[in-house]
Design an enzyme around this catalytic site. Structure first.
Site, PDB file in Angstrom:
ATOM      1  N   SER A   1      31.482  29.518  39.880  1.00 36.42           N
ATOM      2  CA  SER A   1      33.553  29.833  40.056  1.00 36.42           C
ATOM      3  C   SER A   1      33.841  28.109  40.307  1.00 36.42           C
ATOM      4  CB  SER A   1      33.841  30.088  41.313  1.00 36.42           C
ATOM      5  OG  SER A   1      34.652  29.736  41.636  1.00 36.42           O
TER       6      SER A   1
ATOM      7  N   TYR B   1      32.104  31.051  50.935  1.00 35.32           N
ATOM      8  CA  TYR B   1      32.211  31.486  49.444  1.00 35.32           C
ATOM      9  C   TYR B   1      32.204  30.330  48.707  1.00 35.32           C
ATOM     10  CZ  TYR B   1      32.959  32.476  44.166  1.00 35.32           C
ATOM     11  OH  TYR B   1      33.669  32.799  43.377  1.00 35.32           O
TER      12      TYR B   1
END
Length: 330
Positions: free
Chosen positions: A199, A212
């Site tokens: 990501s 995360y």
């Protein structure tokens, strides 16, 4: 008077003629431009398809999450390209269905039947066995694509330590353990390519994704360090940072409208699986070390975080305040 009228008529006629000629030229050229543009994209697609076939033919390719949208897209591209696929996932039944779909949609004379391995990064105790199975499939591997991921969005104080550990297992310890497990084989052969699909939050953290983002930062740093360590052995390490991989039309309706959502949203449906797969193929071909798939604003934010941190932090805080105010009004 008659003469003047005739002269005026003679003067205006050429202008009318040139206007008609210009209009006719436009009408003729416009279809040509459309055809040439379409031809360009067709040739580009053909070249990409050819490169995907020539770059992976007969090579052993491992996909850590072949059951995701991106994993299935990559499996289809590499299978048609003649790769010796090792498909990994958490469900044996779904892996078998995917293998059947690939076999039914390809020419068996130019493709290899995929091999299947159960792989769950959340179950760290099963990792040694999974690594052994992957290496036993063909005795070696050429390309390893890390595309597994687990996402959680919540305020930091509401996440339990167990959830933090689960995220770190899926997004950091799992990929790192697998990479370490296959590296001796790659080093002995002095070849291989590790590709991390990560990501953009491996470079840019946004609110309500604390654990995360931490896991993505950690795995990004590991592969950045690993790249320099294994270069002398002829092993390539690439990272591709994306905004998010779209799944379906429902993603568009569910997309966030908050201030910081602009930092990780490329377009209403994010990055499509076929776009990401195309970028993976290009990265494997040219062995680029780092790729960021994002619009201009997130890329600017990455530099702003480095060179103007206080401005960046203020924008993030303003986004949280706006979200809180909006929640109070509803």
């Amino acid at each position: 008077m008659v003469v003047e009228s005739e002269m005026e008529s003679n003067v205006t006629e050429p202008e009318s003629f040139w206007e008609m000629d210009s209009w006719a030229t436009t009408v003729i050229l416009l279809p040509c431009v459309v055809v040439l543009t379409a031809g360009f994209f067709y040739v580009y697609g053909a070249i990409v398809g050819l490169l995907s076939k020539t770059s992976v033919r007969n090579k052993v390719v491992v996909i850590t999450d072949a059951l995701s949208g991106l994993g299935k897209e990559c499996a289809g591209v590499f299978h048609k390209g003649g790769a010796r696929l090792i498909l990994c996932g958490k469900s044996w039944e779904k892996l078998e269905e995917l293998a059947d779909d690939l076999a039914n949609s390809s020419d068996p004379t130019v493709t290899f039947p995929p091999k299947l391995v159960l792989l769950d990064f959340a179950d760290m105790e099963s990792m040694p066995e999974a690594i052994a199975e992957i290496l036993e499939c063909y005795g070696c591997l050429d390309i390893l694509i890390f595309n597994s991921s687990m996402k959680v969005k919540a305020p930091a104080q509401s996440l339990s330590l167990e959830m933090d550990k689960l995220l770190m297992d899926n997004n950091y310890f799992g990929p790192v353990t697998l990479a370490k497990g296959v590296l001796p084989s790659m080093i002995s052969r002095r070849s291989g390519h590790l590709l991390l699909v990560n990501s953009i939050q491996g470079k840019l953290a946004v609110p309500f994704r604390s654990t995360y983002a931490a896991s993505k930062h950690a795995v990004q740093a590991f592969f950045d360090c690993l790249r320099a360590e294994v270069e002398e052995y002829g092993i390539s390490v690439s990272t591709i940072n994306h905004t998010f991989i779209s799944r379906s039309e429902a993603t568009e309706a569910a997309s966030s409208k908050s201030t910081w959502s602009l930092l990780y949203t490329r377009k209403p449906l994010g990055v499509s699986p076929d776009e990401a797969a195309t970028e993976i193929v290009k990265t494997l071909n040219n062995k680029r070390r780092e790729v960021v798939i994002a619009p201009s604003l997130p890329k600017v934010a990455i530099y702003a975080r480095s060179f103007f941190p206080n401005v960046f932090f203020s924008v993030m805080a303003a986004g949280v305040n706006n979200a809180a105010a909006a929640a109070e009004r509803t």
